[in-house]
Enzyme design. Sequence first.
Site, PDB file in Angstrom:
ATOM      1  N   TRP A 115       0.869  -1.189   0.000  1.00 29.96           N
ATOM      2  CA  TRP A 115       0.000   0.000   0.000  1.00 29.96           C
ATOM      3  C   TRP A 115       0.899   1.231   0.000  1.00 29.96           C
ATOM      4  O   TRP A 115       1.897   1.249   0.725  1.00 29.96           O
ATOM      5  CB  TRP A 115      -0.849  -0.043   1.264  1.00 29.96           C
ATOM      6  CG  TRP A 115      -1.714   1.150   1.546  1.00 29.96           C
ATOM      7  CD1 TRP A 115      -2.981   1.361   1.120  1.00 29.96           C
ATOM      8  CD2 TRP A 115      -1.394   2.279   2.382  1.00 29.96           C
ATOM      9  NE1 TRP A 115      -3.476   2.545   1.614  1.00 29.96           N
ATOM     10  CE2 TRP A 115      -2.506   3.131   2.396  1.00 29.96           C
ATOM     11  CE3 TRP A 115      -0.257   2.660   3.115  1.00 29.96           C
ATOM     12  CZ2 TRP A 115      -2.535   4.328   3.113  1.00 29.96           C
ATOM     13  CZ3 TRP A 115      -0.272   3.844   3.822  1.00 29.96           C
ATOM     14  CH2 TRP A 115      -1.414   4.664   3.820  1.00 29.96           C
ATOM     15  N   SER A 162       4.933  -5.658   2.357  1.00 32.65           N
ATOM     16  CA  SER A 162       4.127  -4.848   3.262  1.00 32.65           C
ATOM     17  C   SER A 162       2.700  -5.385   3.390  1.00 32.65           C
ATOM     18  O   SER A 162       2.478  -6.513   3.814  1.00 32.65           O
ATOM     19  CB  SER A 162       4.153  -3.399   2.772  1.00 32.65           C
ATOM     20  OG  SER A 162       3.590  -2.518   3.717  1.00 32.65           O
ATOM     21  N   MET A 163       1.710  -4.569   3.028  1.00 34.75           N
ATOM     22  CA  MET A 163       0.317  -5.007   3.056  1.00 34.75           C
ATOM     23  C   MET A 163       0.118  -6.260   2.209  1.00 34.75           C
ATOM     24  O   MET A 163      -0.731  -7.110   2.520  1.00 34.75           O
ATOM     25  CB  MET A 163      -0.571  -3.876   2.551  1.00 34.75           C
ATOM     26  CG  MET A 163      -2.038  -4.217   2.438  1.00 34.75           C
ATOM     27  SD  MET A 163      -2.973  -2.809   1.781  1.00 34.75           S
ATOM     28  CE  MET A 163      -4.554  -3.594   1.538  1.00 34.75           C
ATOM     29  N   ASP A 171      13.059  -0.172   9.505  1.00 38.14           N
ATOM     30  CA  ASP A 171      11.766   0.028   8.849  1.00 38.14           C
ATOM     31  C   ASP A 171      10.923   0.936   9.739  1.00 38.14           C
ATOM     32  O   ASP A 171      10.544   0.555  10.849  1.00 38.14           O
ATOM     33  CB  ASP A 171      11.083  -1.329   8.659  1.00 38.14           C
ATOM     34  CG  ASP A 171       9.844  -1.264   7.770  1.00 38.14           C
ATOM     35  OD1 ASP A 171       9.112  -0.251   7.850  1.00 38.14           O
ATOM     36  OD2 ASP A 171       9.608  -2.225   7.023  1.00 38.14           O
ATOM     37  N   HIS A 176      11.644   0.454   4.802  1.00 34.39           N
ATOM     38  CA  HIS A 176      10.443  -0.250   4.361  1.00 34.39           C
ATOM     39  C   HIS A 176      10.484  -0.482   2.850  1.00 34.39           C
ATOM     40  O   HIS A 176      10.016  -1.504   2.364  1.00 34.39           O
ATOM     41  CB  HIS A 176       9.195   0.549   4.734  1.00 34.39           C
ATOM     42  CG  HIS A 176       7.923  -0.219   4.569  1.00 34.39           C
ATOM     43  ND1 HIS A 176       7.682  -1.417   5.211  1.00 34.39           N
ATOM     44  CD2 HIS A 176       6.804   0.036   3.835  1.00 34.39           C
ATOM     45  CE1 HIS A 176       6.488  -1.874   4.876  1.00 34.39           C
ATOM     46  NE2 HIS A 176       5.932  -1.012   4.035  1.00 34.39           N
TER      47      HIS A 176
END
Length: 275
Positions: free
Chosen positions: A29, A95-96, A224, A253
């Site tokens: 995202w 991530s997401m 991150d 990240h």
Amino acid sequence: MPFVTTRDDTDIFYKDWGSGPPVVFIHGWPLNADAWEDQMKLVADNGYRAIAHDRRGHGRSDQTWGGYDFDTFADDLDDLITSLDLRDVTLVAHSMGGGELARYIGRHGTSRISKALMVGAIPPVMVKSESNPEGTPQKVFETLKDGILNERSQFWLDTAETFFGANRPGNRVTSGNKYAFWLMAMQESIQAGVACVDAFSQTDFTEDLKKFDVPTLLIHGDDDQVVPIGPASQKAARIIPDATLTVYEGGSHGLANVPGTKERFGRDLMAFLRG
């Protein structure tokens, strides 16, 4: 452009490069499939079939009003995999997207999956609670939603700083990294942007992780600033039965896109595919 139509008649855009064993990339995202182009070219150049889709509400996929929950995301992914009749798939998620991967395995199993790689991924659960005291406070997620709703263009430019670690001394983040992030973020609908914050902050993937039965590599930067490593990959590595955690010292990240860590990630990705 190629699209898959899901079970609820949502058109999902995807890229499909090369030939060979399939590698399906799942974006984070607020990005889209373009975030994976470096890695897609790398694996396609080395005898693999690289596939990446835009999540609903992102990029070139339909901007639905609803369906921004991980059961739906996992079912969309299943529709992609089954429509293309992919087998012996390696899933790679950021991530997401790690939540999407986890829920996919939780709901659909691994009959078509051979390996899983998650980088900077959100599982098992992000939000702070009595049962997850090391998590991120709810007020952080409310601030994210406020930023999107109040002036999302500037919000995305500001967010790119911490996403890539551009606020750290000696960083190698380029202006191009930040502008590419902004462009992809602006292609996400405002509805998807806000709804996804609720989804990725609140969803608990613990039971999904317990169902993993394929080799799994977790990669996470120890700097991150978006998904801190402790309550995420370090915890997930203790839940997933066959997991290896690789920590990138000083990694952000967005480590898969930043010069330096991007190249290392490419090497680790290829080693995992060939291993």
